[in-house]
Design a protein around this motif. Sequence first.
Motif: not given
Length: 62
Positions: A34-57
């Motif tokens: 379902p689309k809401p589940l896909k978007y939730f997964g994209f949101f979580i993956i994006g959030l983790f990616s951004i947080s890892i980049v911010l921690m490194i910076i």
Amino acid sequence: MKDENKPFNDVIDHFNKIEGNAANRSNTELKKLPKPLKYFGFFIIGLFSISIVLMIILNLLN
């Protein structure tokens, strides 16, 4: 040619039958989620990616 879907022992076969585990990953169709589940997964993956980049910076700035 060896059948890749065949379990390699009786324990794994029993586990697959009882728990309902897929024998291989090709049976799962991720495009049919379902689309809401896909978007939730994209949101979580994006959030983790951004947080890892911010921690490194932030570690490099200290």
